[in-house]
Scaffold this active site. Structure first.
Site, short mmCIF file in Angstrom:
data_model
loop_
_atom_site.label_atom_id
_atom_site.label_comp_id
_atom_site.label_asym_id
_atom_site.label_seq_id
_atom_site.Cartn_x
_atom_site.Cartn_y
_atom_site.Cartn_z
CB SER A 59 -0.96 -0.03 1.19
OG SER A 59 -1.98 0.94 1.05
CG ASP A 105 -6.87 -3.12 -3.49
OD1 ASP A 105 -7.59 -2.33 -2.85
OD2 ASP A 105 -5.64 -3.15 -3.39
CG HIS A 136 -5.71 -2.33 0.13
ND1 HIS A 136 -4.92 -1.93 -0.93
CD2 HIS A 136 -5.23 -1.67 1.23
CE1 HIS A 136 -4.01 -1.07 -0.50
NE2 HIS A 136 -4.18 -0.90 0.81
#
Length: 308
Positions: A59, A105, A136
């Site tokens: 991320s 995601d 995610h």
């Protein structure tokens, strides 16, 4: 993830952020600071090849991994797991780059990661893929699919082991993966060839007489000790006595193969079944990891131990 990578000979360090509000640039700085501590100050610094470093992030940390590659082009590879990079672009990254997205995601969408991937220079070794059904947070959970990709990628670019490209070019097992793009054949860095120096002819000298043949190399003893066994691999350690300058020849039984070594300089014959490993100044103990398929396997055998 860390223990799986470590079983292939990689030294793995996991870091937390200074703040959950840190942006990608700060995350990249933190990743590089962790590498510097690991290779310069940590208790295991003398057991690490500091010339082979890489970063992986998830991320915002994935964006940090991309920033780390921008700031340290000497990295062997960078991996962004659903990377988010709000503070820059990938247009100047020269480090081999892997990006993985998840089809489910909704935080960092596959289209966003695709945009980062498409901005990489055409000359940069790279790969992109999407994990089917992954959200995610897939990198935060045990993930065999992720390991199936990360291990050959890291072995290819961190260890310069071209044997592992066969798992990626093309994907040996594409189940669970869609949208695969790459710059195959994914060529890792190779050591520069030793230059050939042609001496300048000097004055003619008398023809030398007979020379005394060099003495036969001395012998030493290599003792093998079984190590930890996993579902598809096991470790072996070897202790050498009688010399500090040793060469040991190890044979394995096909279809087994050696996937990682430590504390020695290995080479293989053309079959890949015979490994010659030489002392590298890190003591008289070395080890290796052997991969196998199925439930039937045989321990490697020491063929010879030579001193000098």
């Amino acid at each position: 993830m860390g223990h799986w990578l470590a079983s292939f000979g990689f030294v793995v360090i996991g870091v937390e952020t200074n703040s959950t509000n840190d942006f990608d640039t700060a995350r990249g700085t933190q990743l590089l600071a962790a590498l510097d501590w690991l290779t310069r100050s940590s208790p295991v610094r003398d057991r690490i090849d500091a010339s082979r470093q890489s970063v992986i992030g998830h991320s915002m940390g994935g964006g940090g991994a991309l920033h780390a590659a921008l700031n340290r082009p000497s990295l062997k590879t960078t991996v962004g797991l659903t990377p988010y990079m709000p503070s820059g672009t990938t247009t100047n990254i020269t480090v081999p780059t892997l990006m993985i997205a998840g089809t489910n995601d909704t935080v960092v969408t596959p289209s966003y990661v695709t945009g980062l991937y498409n901005s990489l220079p055409a000359t940069t070794e790279r790969a992109y893929m999407e994990f089917v059904g992954a959200d995610h947070l897939f990198p935060t959970r045990p993930n065999n699919l992720e390991m199936r990709i990360l291990i050959p990628w890291l072995k290819t670019f961190v260890d310069s082991d071209s044997r592992y490209t066969q798992f990626l070019c093309p994907l040996m097992d594409s189940s669970g993966i869609t949208g695969y793009r790459n710059s195959c054949p994914l060529l890792p860095d190779q050591p520069a060839p030793t230059p050939t120096i042609t001496p300048t002819p000097g004055p003619t000298t008398p023809t030398p007489g007979p020379t005394t043949p060099p003495p036969n190399p001395g012998t030493c003893t290599a003792t093998m000790s079984p190590g930890q066994v996993w579902g598809d691999r096991y470790n072996t350690s070897v202790t050498v006595t009688g010399t500090n300058n040793w060469t040991v020849v190890v044979a394995i039984t096909p279809p087994q193969r050696i996937s990682a070594t430590w504390n020695g300089n290995p080479t293989w014959d053309s079959s890949g079944n015979i490994m010659t490993i030489r002392a590298n100044g890190n003591g008289n103990t070395f080890g290796f990891t052997t991969m196998f398929n199925g439930n039937s396997w045989a321990r490697p055998q020491i063929r010879s131990c030579t001193a000098g």
